[in-house]
Design a protein around this motif. Structure first.
Motif, PDB file in Angstrom:
ATOM      1  N   GLY A  74      -3.161   2.372  -3.938  1.00  0.00           N
ATOM      2  CA  GLY A  74      -2.477   3.668  -3.862  1.00  0.00           C
ATOM      3  C   GLY A  74      -1.006   3.630  -4.199  1.00  0.00           C
ATOM      4  N   ALA A  75      -0.513   2.508  -4.709  1.00  0.00           N
ATOM      5  CA  ALA A  75       0.907   2.410  -5.062  1.00  0.00           C
ATOM      6  C   ALA A  75       1.193   3.195  -6.340  1.00  0.00           C
ATOM      7  CB  ALA A  75       1.314   0.952  -5.238  1.00  0.00           C
ATOM      8  N   ASP A  76       2.428   3.635  -6.493  1.00  0.00           N
ATOM      9  CA  ASP A  76       2.842   4.373  -7.695  1.00  0.00           C
ATOM     10  C   ASP A  76       3.727   3.463  -8.544  1.00  0.00           C
ATOM     11  OD1 ASP A  76       3.650   6.097  -9.662  1.00  0.00           O
ATOM     12  OD2 ASP A  76       4.114   7.758  -8.305  1.00  0.00           O
ATOM     13  N   LEU A  77       3.131   2.970  -9.646  1.00  0.00           N
ATOM     14  CA  LEU A  77       3.832   2.089 -10.576  1.00  0.00           C
ATOM     15  C   LEU A  77       4.005   2.768 -11.923  1.00  0.00           C
ATOM     16  CD1 LEU A  77       1.609  -0.606  -9.234  1.00  0.00           C
ATOM     17  CD2 LEU A  77       3.927  -1.338  -9.719  1.00  0.00           C
ATOM     18  N   SER A  78       4.044   4.081 -11.916  1.00  0.00           N
ATOM     19  CA  SER A  78       4.146   4.804 -13.176  1.00  0.00           C
ATOM     20  C   SER A  78       5.430   4.431 -13.915  1.00  0.00           C
ATOM     21  CB  SER A  78       4.093   6.316 -12.933  1.00  0.00           C
ATOM     22  OG  SER A  78       5.035   6.727 -11.967  1.00  0.00           O
ATOM     23  N   PHE A  79       5.243   4.148 -15.204  1.00  0.00           N
ATOM     24  CA  PHE A  79       6.337   3.800 -16.116  1.00  0.00           C
ATOM     25  C   PHE A  79       7.098   2.529 -15.691  1.00  0.00           C
ATOM     26  CE2 PHE A  79       5.631   8.399 -16.219  1.00  0.00           C
ATOM     27  CZ  PHE A  79       5.231   8.539 -17.542  1.00  0.00           C
ATOM     28  N   ALA A  80       6.477   1.715 -14.868  1.00  0.00           N
ATOM     29  CA  ALA A  80       7.100   0.444 -14.471  1.00  0.00           C
ATOM     30  C   ALA A  80       6.988  -0.579 -15.600  1.00  0.00           C
ATOM     31  CB  ALA A  80       6.423  -0.095 -13.213  1.00  0.00           C
ATOM     32  N   ASP A  81       7.926  -1.511 -15.627  1.00  0.00           N
ATOM     33  CA  ASP A  81       7.932  -2.575 -16.630  1.00  0.00           C
ATOM     34  C   ASP A  81       7.338  -3.833 -16.011  1.00  0.00           C
ATOM     35  OD1 ASP A  81       8.397  -4.461 -18.583  1.00  0.00           O
ATOM     36  OD2 ASP A  81      10.492  -3.904 -18.913  1.00  0.00           O
ATOM     37  N   LEU A 133      -0.581   3.871 -12.580  1.00  0.00           N
ATOM     38  CA  LEU A 133       0.143   3.038 -13.540  1.00  0.00           C
ATOM     39  C   LEU A 133       0.340   3.784 -14.856  1.00  0.00           C
ATOM     40  CD1 LEU A 133      -2.058   0.496 -12.129  1.00  0.00           C
ATOM     41  CD2 LEU A 133       0.060  -0.541 -12.901  1.00  0.00           C
ATOM     42  N   GLU A 134       0.425   5.082 -14.766  1.00  0.00           N
ATOM     43  CA  GLU A 134       0.601   5.890 -15.972  1.00  0.00           C
ATOM     44  C   GLU A 134       1.850   5.455 -16.732  1.00  0.00           C
ATOM     45  OE1 GLU A 134       1.297  10.536 -17.396  1.00  0.00           O
ATOM     46  OE2 GLU A 134       0.996  10.061 -15.264  1.00  0.00           O
ATOM     47  N   GLY A 135       1.676   5.170 -18.011  1.00  0.00           N
ATOM     48  CA  GLY A 135       2.805   4.812 -18.857  1.00  0.00           C
ATOM     49  C   GLY A 135       3.426   3.460 -18.553  1.00  0.00           C
ATOM     50  N   ALA A 136       2.815   2.673 -17.687  1.00  0.00           N
ATOM     51  CA  ALA A 136       3.378   1.362 -17.339  1.00  0.00           C
ATOM     52  C   ALA A 136       3.215   0.377 -18.496  1.00  0.00           C
ATOM     53  CB  ALA A 136       2.700   0.816 -16.089  1.00  0.00           C
ATOM     54  N   ASN A 137       4.115  -0.577 -18.576  1.00  0.00           N
ATOM     55  CA  ASN A 137       4.049  -1.612 -19.607  1.00  0.00           C
ATOM     56  C   ASN A 137       3.525  -2.899 -18.983  1.00  0.00           C
ATOM     57  OD1 ASN A 137       4.387  -3.471 -21.679  1.00  0.00           O
ATOM     58  ND2 ASN A 137       6.406  -2.705 -22.268  1.00  0.00           N
ATOM     59  N   LEU A 138       2.259  -3.219 -19.322  1.00  0.00           N
ATOM     60  CA  LEU A 138       1.609  -4.414 -18.790  1.00  0.00           C
ATOM     61  C   LEU A 138       1.260  -5.383 -19.918  1.00  0.00           C
ATOM     62  CD1 LEU A 138      -0.443  -2.172 -16.516  1.00  0.00           C
ATOM     63  CD2 LEU A 138       0.466  -4.256 -15.522  1.00  0.00           C
ATOM     64  N   LYS A 194       0.835  -1.199   0.000  1.00  0.00           N
ATOM     65  CA  LYS A 194       0.000   0.000   0.000  1.00  0.00           C
ATOM     66  C   LYS A 194       0.871   1.252   0.000  1.00  0.00           C
ATOM     67  CE  LYS A 194      -3.889  -2.028   2.554  1.00  0.00           C
ATOM     68  NZ  LYS A 194      -4.698  -1.931   3.807  1.00  0.00           N
ATOM     69  N   GLY A 195       0.609   2.120  -0.957  1.00  0.00           N
ATOM     70  CA  GLY A 195       1.356   3.375  -1.018  1.00  0.00           C
ATOM     71  C   GLY A 195       2.820   3.225  -1.366  1.00  0.00           C
ATOM     72  N   ALA A 196       3.239   2.040  -1.805  1.00  0.00           N
ATOM     73  CA  ALA A 196       4.643   1.839  -2.167  1.00  0.00           C
ATOM     74  C   ALA A 196       4.982   2.602  -3.447  1.00  0.00           C
ATOM     75  CB  ALA A 196       4.933   0.352  -2.353  1.00  0.00           C
ATOM     76  N   ILE A 197       6.240   2.999  -3.577  1.00  0.00           N
ATOM     77  CA  ILE A 197       6.712   3.724  -4.753  1.00  0.00           C
ATOM     78  C   ILE A 197       7.529   2.768  -5.619  1.00  0.00           C
ATOM     79  CG2 ILE A 197       7.994   5.712  -5.609  1.00  0.00           C
ATOM     80  CD1 ILE A 197       5.552   6.447  -3.902  1.00  0.00           C
ATOM     81  N   LEU A 198       6.993   2.470  -6.818  1.00  0.00           N
ATOM     82  CA  LEU A 198       7.654   1.552  -7.740  1.00  0.00           C
ATOM     83  C   LEU A 198       7.862   2.213  -9.102  1.00  0.00           C
ATOM     84  CD1 LEU A 198       5.311  -0.832  -6.213  1.00  0.00           C
ATOM     85  CD2 LEU A 198       7.436  -1.945  -6.870  1.00  0.00           C
ATOM     86  N   ILE A 199       8.132   3.506  -9.085  1.00  0.00           N
ATOM     87  CA  ILE A 199       8.309   4.244 -10.335  1.00  0.00           C
ATOM     88  C   ILE A 199       9.482   3.654 -11.123  1.00  0.00           C
ATOM     89  CG2 ILE A 199       8.849   6.497 -11.334  1.00  0.00           C
ATOM     90  CD1 ILE A 199       7.630   7.751  -8.785  1.00  0.00           C
ATOM     91  N   ARG A 200       9.189   3.328 -12.387  1.00  0.00           N
ATOM     92  CA  ARG A 200      10.189   2.761 -13.299  1.00  0.00           C
ATOM     93  C   ARG A 200      10.858   1.486 -12.757  1.00  0.00           C
ATOM     94  NH1 ARG A 200      10.723   6.026 -17.598  1.00  0.00           N
ATOM     95  NH2 ARG A 200      10.230   8.250 -17.371  1.00  0.00           N
ATOM     96  N   ALA A 201      10.155   0.769 -11.920  1.00  0.00           N
ATOM     97  CA  ALA A 201      10.684  -0.505 -11.426  1.00  0.00           C
ATOM     98  C   ALA A 201      10.621  -1.563 -12.525  1.00  0.00           C
ATOM     99  CB  ALA A 201       9.885  -0.965 -10.208  1.00  0.00           C
ATOM    100  N   TYR A 202      11.531  -2.525 -12.455  1.00  0.00           N
ATOM    101  CA  TYR A 202      11.589  -3.616 -13.428  1.00  0.00           C
ATOM    102  C   TYR A 202      10.919  -4.843 -12.798  1.00  0.00           C
ATOM    103  CZ  TYR A 202      15.044  -0.557 -15.559  1.00  0.00           C
ATOM    104  OH  TYR A 202      15.680   0.524 -16.109  1.00  0.00           O
ATOM    105  N   LEU A 203       9.713  -5.165 -13.317  1.00  0.00           N
ATOM    106  CA  LEU A 203       8.885  -6.203 -12.705  1.00  0.00           C
ATOM    107  C   LEU A 203       8.472  -7.262 -13.725  1.00  0.00           C
ATOM    108  CD1 LEU A 203       6.931  -3.444 -10.908  1.00  0.00           C
ATOM    109  CD2 LEU A 203       7.849  -5.339  -9.573  1.00  0.00           C
TER     110      LEU A 203
END
Length: 329
Positions: free
Chosen positions: A196-203, A219-224, A175-184
């Motif tokens: 509420g997590a931030d996964l924007s631009f995450a892979d 998840l703005e700009g995330a690659n799913l 919850k509320g974790a920051i994963l911006i541009r993380a490689y997943l």
């Protein structure tokens, strides 16, 4: 000096002050080494179970294969330390500084890492099972490839640019974790709580988020692309310009979600709930929407070429505003 004999705390400290740095294999369980300076030492294969390392300085020290089970490292300085293959099960590492530390293959089951700094650390293949506590931890740019972190508490953790390829985070709370541009890529997040997590631009290519809760997540700009999102909760989530091509979204909850400009090429949205979703300029070419609920959805300039729309609920939605409505089944 290399020894497997039992040592006394004073002996260790006195030898350190005389310049000794090699304490390989030392046995010093339950010792009190709090606030000591033991930087650049070799403690590989040492037996230090339940030892008190509170506020100790172990900068650049080697603790490879050491038994540190239930040791206390509260606010310890372990910058650039080598803890690979170490047994840290049940250890207290709350607020410890592990920046750049090597924890590859280590056992951290049941450990307490709340608010610890693990910036740039390596946890490749590490075990963090038993509801490990990582609340508020800083894992910026850390490597957790194939790490086992199932059911861990990562609420409010910082994971920007972290590498979590093929890691197991099933049932973890973020919850509320920051994963911006993380490689997943190919990460296992089945049933995880990412509200509420931030996964924007995450892979997140080929990630498994089935049954995950991403309510209000960014998840703005995330690659799913090709991700398994079956039954996931994306209510009020921001998926603007995300790439969801060929994603599996059957029975997903996407009510009030922002999907404007999102790529849903050949995505499977059967029986998905898209009530009041914002689909402006979204691309749903050849998408499967059978039985989906699009009531009240904004379809302005939505591309539905070749999309399958059999049994779709469209009350209060204006298909005339969509681009080139495709086949209906």
């Amino acid at each position: 000096m290399s020894t497997s004999e039992l040592f006394k705390t004073d002996d260790l400290l006195n030898q350190y002050y005389r310049g000794e740095r090699n304490f390989q294999g030392i046995q010093l369980p339950k010792a009190d080494l709090s606030r000591a300076c033991l930087s650049c030492c070799n403690f590989s294969e040492a037996f230090l179970k339940k030892t008190n390392f509170t506020r100790v300085r172990l900068i650049g020290s080697n603790l490879k294969n050491a038994n540190l089970c239930r040791a206390n490292f509260f606010r310890a300085m372990l910058v650039d330390a080598n803890l690979s293959q170490a047994n840290l099960s049940g250890a207290i590492l709350a607020e410890a500084d592990l920046t750049g530390a090597i924890l590859q293959g280590s056992n951290l089951n049941g450990a307490d890492l709340r608010y610890a700094s693990l910036v740039g650390s390596s946890l490749l293949g590490a075990q963090l099972l038993g509801r490990v506590r990582l609340k508020g931890a800083n894992l910026t740019s850390a490597t957790l490839t194939r790490a086992r972190v199932a059911e861990a508490n990562l609420n409010g953790a910082m994971l920007a640019r972290a590498v979590l390829t093929e890691a197991d985070l099933s049932l973890a709370t973020l919850k509320g974790a920051i994963l911006i541009r993380a490689y997943l890529q190919r990460v296992n997040l089945r049933g995880a709580d990412l509200q509420g997590a931030d996964l924007s631009f995450a892979d997140l290519r080929k990630a498994d988020l089935s049954g995950a809760n991403l309510k209000g997540a960014n998840l703005e700009g995330a690659n799913l692309s090709y991700a398994n999102l079956i039954g996931a909760n994306f209510r009020r989530a921001n998926l603007q310009e995300a790439d969801l091509n060929n994603a599996s979204l059957q029975q997903a909850q996407l009510s009030n979600a922002n999907l404007s400009g999102t790529n849903l090429l050949e995505a499977n949205l059967e029986a998905a709930n898209l009530q009041r979703a914002d689909l402006r300029q979204a691309g749903l070419l050849f998408a499967e929407l059978g039985g989906a609920n699009l009531s009240g959805a904004n379809l302005q300039d939505t591309n539905l070429i070749g999309a399958k729309l059999d049994r779709v609920k469209l009350s209060d939605s204006d298909l005339k505003r969509a681009i080139r409505l495709g086949s209906n089944g």
